[in-house]
Enzyme design. Structure first.
Site, PDB file in Angstrom:
ATOM      1  N   HIS A 268       1.010  -1.363  -0.063  1.00  0.00           N
ATOM      2  CA  HIS A 268       0.002  -0.167  -0.072  1.00  0.00           C
ATOM      3  C   HIS A 268       0.845   1.231  -0.217  1.00  0.00           C
ATOM      4  CE1 HIS A 268      -3.403   2.461   0.719  1.00  0.00           C
ATOM      5  NE2 HIS A 268      -3.899   2.025   1.724  1.00  0.00           N
ATOM      6  N   HIS A 307      -2.543  -2.322  -9.727  1.00  0.00           N
ATOM      7  CA  HIS A 307      -3.723  -1.521  -8.923  1.00  0.00           C
ATOM      8  C   HIS A 307      -4.920  -2.395  -8.848  1.00  0.00           C
ATOM      9  CE1 HIS A 307      -6.051   1.387  -7.024  1.00  0.00           C
ATOM     10  NE2 HIS A 307      -4.940   1.948  -6.605  1.00  0.00           N
ATOM     11  N   ASP A 363       2.853   5.426  -6.937  1.00  0.00           N
ATOM     12  CA  ASP A 363       3.974   5.503  -6.018  1.00  0.00           C
ATOM     13  C   ASP A 363       5.112   5.103  -6.969  1.00  0.00           C
ATOM     14  OD1 ASP A 363       1.760   3.555  -3.770  1.00  0.00           O
ATOM     15  OD2 ASP A 363       2.884   5.273  -3.311  1.00  0.00           O
TER      16      ASP A 363
HETATM   17  C1  SDX Z   1      -1.585   1.956  -3.286  1.00  0.00           C
HETATM   18  O1  SDX Z   1      -6.377   0.897  -3.075  1.00  0.00           O
HETATM   19  C2  SDX Z   1      -5.779   1.840  -3.559  1.00  0.00           C
HETATM   20  O2  SDX Z   1      -6.694   2.836  -3.870  1.00  0.00           O
HETATM   21  C3  SDX Z   1      -4.442   1.915  -3.105  1.00  0.00           C
HETATM   22  C4  SDX Z   1      -3.709   3.516  -3.390  1.00  0.00           C
HETATM   23  C5  SDX Z   1      -4.324   4.692  -2.555  1.00  0.00           C
HETATM   24  O3  SDX Z   1      -4.101   5.815  -3.071  1.00  0.00           O
HETATM   25  O4  SDX Z   1      -4.889   4.568  -1.485  1.00  0.00           O
HETATM   26  O5  SDX Z   1      -3.908   3.691  -4.804  1.00  0.00           O
HETATM   27  C6  SDX Z   1      -2.313   3.500  -3.209  1.00  0.00           C
HETATM   28  O6  SDX Z   1      -1.593   1.364  -2.370  1.00  0.00           O
HETATM   29  C7  SDX Z   1      -1.058   1.853  -4.649  1.00  0.00           C
HETATM   30  C8  SDX Z   1      -0.423   0.425  -4.852  1.00  0.00           C
HETATM   31  C9  SDX Z   1       1.092   0.389  -4.389  1.00  0.00           C
HETATM   32  N1  SDX Z   1       1.699  -0.961  -4.222  1.00  0.00           N
HETATM   33  C10 SDX Z   1       2.611  -1.305  -4.994  1.00  0.00           C
HETATM   34  O7  SDX Z   1       3.093  -0.842  -6.064  1.00  0.00           O
HETATM   35  C11 SDX Z   1       3.052  -2.887  -4.626  1.00  0.00           C
HETATM   36  C12 SDX Z   1       2.974  -3.444  -6.177  1.00  0.00           C
HETATM   37  N2  SDX Z   1       1.625  -4.100  -6.510  1.00  0.00           N
HETATM   38  C13 SDX Z   1       0.952  -5.038  -6.259  1.00  0.00           C
HETATM   39  O8  SDX Z   1       1.311  -5.675  -4.902  1.00  0.00           O
HETATM   40  C14 SDX Z   1      -0.496  -5.304  -6.618  1.00  0.00           C
HETATM   41  O9  SDX Z   1      -0.512  -4.784  -7.775  1.00  0.00           O
HETATM   42  C15 SDX Z   1      -1.406  -4.549  -5.703  1.00  0.00           C
HETATM   43  C16 SDX Z   1      -1.424  -4.726  -4.227  1.00  0.00           C
HETATM   44  C17 SDX Z   1      -1.149  -3.114  -5.841  1.00  0.00           C
HETATM   45  C18 SDX Z   1      -2.827  -4.980  -6.137  1.00  0.00           C
HETATM   46  O10 SDX Z   1      -3.011  -6.277  -6.006  1.00  0.00           O
HETATM   47  P1  SDX Z   1      -4.184  -7.023  -6.429  1.00  0.00           P
HETATM   48  O11 SDX Z   1      -5.055  -6.066  -7.102  1.00  0.00           O
HETATM   49  O12 SDX Z   1      -4.718  -7.752  -5.429  1.00  0.00           O
HETATM   50  O13 SDX Z   1      -3.701  -7.672  -7.633  1.00  0.00           O
HETATM   51  P2  SDX Z   1      -3.379  -9.286  -7.731  1.00  0.00           P
HETATM   52  O14 SDX Z   1      -2.384  -9.307  -6.534  1.00  0.00           O
HETATM   53  O15 SDX Z   1      -4.441 -10.072  -7.589  1.00  0.00           O
HETATM   54  O16 SDX Z   1      -2.415  -9.617  -8.916  1.00  0.00           O
HETATM   55  C19 SDX Z   1      -3.139  -9.851  -9.992  1.00  0.00           C
HETATM   56  C20 SDX Z   1      -2.060 -10.676 -10.724  1.00  0.00           C
HETATM   57  C21 SDX Z   1      -1.224 -11.891 -10.054  1.00  0.00           C
HETATM   58  O17 SDX Z   1      -0.680 -12.515 -10.937  1.00  0.00           O
HETATM   59  P3  SDX Z   1      -1.363 -14.038 -11.170  1.00  0.00           P
HETATM   60  O18 SDX Z   1      -1.597 -14.643  -9.708  1.00  0.00           O
HETATM   61  O19 SDX Z   1      -2.848 -13.564 -11.666  1.00  0.00           O
HETATM   62  O20 SDX Z   1      -0.442 -14.720 -11.905  1.00  0.00           O
HETATM   63  O21 SDX Z   1      -0.996  -9.685 -11.323  1.00  0.00           O
HETATM   64  C22 SDX Z   1       0.252  -9.886 -10.460  1.00  0.00           C
HETATM   65  C23 SDX Z   1      -0.071 -10.913  -9.293  1.00  0.00           C
HETATM   66  O22 SDX Z   1       0.910 -11.823  -9.032  1.00  0.00           O
HETATM   67  N3  SDX Z   1       0.815  -9.059  -9.932  1.00  0.00           N
HETATM   68  C24 SDX Z   1       1.975  -8.370 -10.124  1.00  0.00           C
HETATM   69  C25 SDX Z   1       2.034  -7.063  -9.529  1.00  0.00           C
HETATM   70  N4  SDX Z   1       0.961  -6.656  -8.951  1.00  0.00           N
HETATM   71  C26 SDX Z   1       0.041  -7.733  -9.432  1.00  0.00           C
HETATM   72  N5  SDX Z   1       3.141  -9.098 -10.563  1.00  0.00           N
HETATM   73  C27 SDX Z   1       4.051  -8.425 -10.415  1.00  0.00           C
HETATM   74  N6  SDX Z   1       4.598  -7.110  -9.979  1.00  0.00           N
HETATM   75  C28 SDX Z   1       3.397  -6.522  -9.395  1.00  0.00           C
HETATM   76  N7  SDX Z   1       3.642  -5.185  -9.040  1.00  0.00           N
END
Ligand code: SDX
Length: 426
Positions: A268, A307, A363
């Site tokens: 997050h 996201h 971010d």
């Molecule tokens: C913020 O919610 C908000 O509004 C948050 C925010 C706000 O203003 O409050 O926007 C701020 O928190 C932005 C996000 C910052 N976090 C990161 O940058 C960390 C990296 N991102 C991931 O951890 C992820 O993308 C999330 C947590 C942001 C979102 O996760 P989801 O929606 O639960 O997606 P998921 O984990 O189900 O992923 C779907 C697929 C998966 O692959 P499969 O299992 O389908 O094969 O996408 C992959 C994930 O492994 N994936 C990624 C990835 N993010 C998702 N793979 C590599 N790198 C990534 N960053």
């Protein structure tokens, strides 16, 4: 055609009409679907709330497919260009942009509450020299609840307003004090003649012996725009924490501490810090293909990408990228920017990322700007918490005033043992 679902329970042959309102059904309407009178009825199962609306809200609107973000109906692009952070904080909390007089009163009230009790200073001084500033912020915000027991009177509008002024006013002060603590420097008190971002930069960077420090106006303006972009984001994890703790009628300081603790997580608000560490680990553009390979082999996440809601692009990331150019004109180009741009280029042309809708989020570039502005990496999540305080408070207040809301208490699907007994002593 009626706005309803016709559901047939094949277990009993019974049919049900479930009303559809606002493109949603009430989960409680599923409870009537039973196999017998003693049956509890159907639950909706939604781990991580992927498809569950927890509330009705008029604060922020996001369209993840079209990359739309609006606060109280105003597009984020317009707010970032035409308003300062305190105006946007007023908009989030009160629902309308302030008139001139309303703004002056709001600014006075927030500014009047930038000081913290001297005991807060002593409290912060007791942390280890290398304490993470986000841990210090979470603790200090929670500690504020002990200084303002009147905050428990949340049903009193004047009390709510006073706590909102205090939290928006004091969060930058606590953040700056945590930084000065980590540097072993004397704390700089707020200067209430300065604007919000300018005051924060001064508390952060004014040399103890200097009396003439002036924050760079380009950097102060860039930080203020970043504060606007981070102010709210509907029902993200930290806002959900704010609402959930607030639903127990805990005081707003305890709620805000819980929200900040949720924001601290690397998935997050802690992501901006992790992005910088990832770029520093990569070290050069020619290492990018290896990182991409590790991500595709699921050995790591590409921090700053992806996201839950945005599935094409995060509109904030696009604005932040433009701010980066203005900041780097003042600070000099950040060498990590080239690595970030290469990462983005490679990822956006690779089907693995495109198929998973992985694009730069808020971010990805913000950390580069913060580093160029001289902020240490571990304070980046604190720079997210400062502006998000107004969004948390707006959401907290909306929850309290929502007649449909009550204490937040999800159900579960039990997967444990059936009843069993402790064996008789042998
Ligand atoms: C913020 O919610 C908000 O509004 C948050 C925010 C706000 O203003 O409050 O926007 C701020 O928190 C932005 C996000 C910052 N976090 C990161 O940058 C960390 C990296 N991102 C991931 O951890 C992820 O993308 C999330 C947590 C942001 C979102 O996760 P989801 O929606 O639960 O997606 P998921 O984990 O189900 O992923 C779907 C697929 C998966 O692959 P499969 O299992 O389908 O094969 O996408 C992959 C994930 O492994 N994936 C990624 C990835 N993010 C998702 N793979 C590599 N790198 C990534 N960053």
């Amino acid at each position: 055609m009626p706005d309803s679902l016709s559901i047939k329970d094949n277990r009993t042959g019974k049919s049900y009409e479930i009303p559809i309102q606002d493109d949603a059904i009430r989960a409680m309407d599923l409870r009537q679907i039973k196999t017998s009178d003693s049956d509890f009825g159907l639950l909706s199962y939604d781990p991580a709330f992927m498809n569950t609306a927890s509330c009705r809200s008029s604060i922020t609107y996001i369209d993840g497919d079209r990359g739309i973000l609006r606060y109280r109906g105003y597009p984020i692009e317009e707010l970032a260009e035409k308003c300062n952070y305190l105006e946007v904080a007023y908009l989030l909390v009160h629902g309308e942009l302030p008139s001139k007089n309303q703004y002056e009163e709001w600014k006075h009230n927030v500014t009047y509450h930038t000081m913290v009790h001297e005991n807060v200073k002593k409290f912060l001084e007791e942390f280890r020299y290398d304490a993470h500033p986000m841990g210090m912020l979470v603790s200090a915000v929670a500690a504020l609840s002990t200084f303002y027991p009147d905050a428990k009177h949340f049903s009193d509008e004047n009390s709510r307003r006073l706590q909102i002024h205090r939290l928006i006013g004091k969060t930058p002060t606590i953040a700056a004090f945590a930084y000065r603590h980590s540097m072993g420097m004397a704390y700089v008190y707020p200067d209430n003649d300065l604007d919000y971002a300018e005051n924060f930069l001064t508390m952060m960077y004014k040399p103890p012996a200097s009396s003439t420090f002036e924050a760079n106006p380009v950097l102060a303006k860039a930080l203020d725009v970043l504060f606007v972009l981070h102010a709210d984001h509907e029902q993200n994890a930290s806002t959900s924490a704010m609402r959930s703790v607030g639903s127990t009628h805990a005081d707003p300081y305890s709620c805000a501490a819980a929200a900040a603790a949720a924001l601290y997580g690397p998935l997050h608000g802690g992501a901006n810090e992790e992005v910088l560490r990832m770029l520093e680990e990569i070290g050069s553009k020619d290492k990018v293909p290896e990182i991409i390979r590790q991500v595709k082999d699921k050995k790591r996440l590409l921090m700053g990408f992806g996201h839950r809601v945005y599935k094409n692009y995060d509109p904030r990331a696009q604005i932040i990228k433009r701010i980066a150019d203005q900041v780097f004109e003042v600070t000099g180009r950040n060498k990590l920017l080239d690595i970030a741009l290469e990462l983005e280029k490679v990822a956006l042309s690779d089907d693995y990322f495109i198929s998973k809708h992985l694009y730069p989020n808020v971010d990805f570039y913000s950390g580069l700007i913060y580093q160029a502005m001289g902020f240490p990496t571990d304070i980046f999540p604190v720079l997210f918490a400062i502006p998000r305080m107004s969004g948390w408070l707006a959401q907290w207040q909306e929850m309290l005033l929502d007649p449909e809301q009550k204490i937040s208490r999800p159900r579960q699907i039990y997967t444990g043992y059936p009843e069993r007994h402790i064996p008789a002593q042998t």
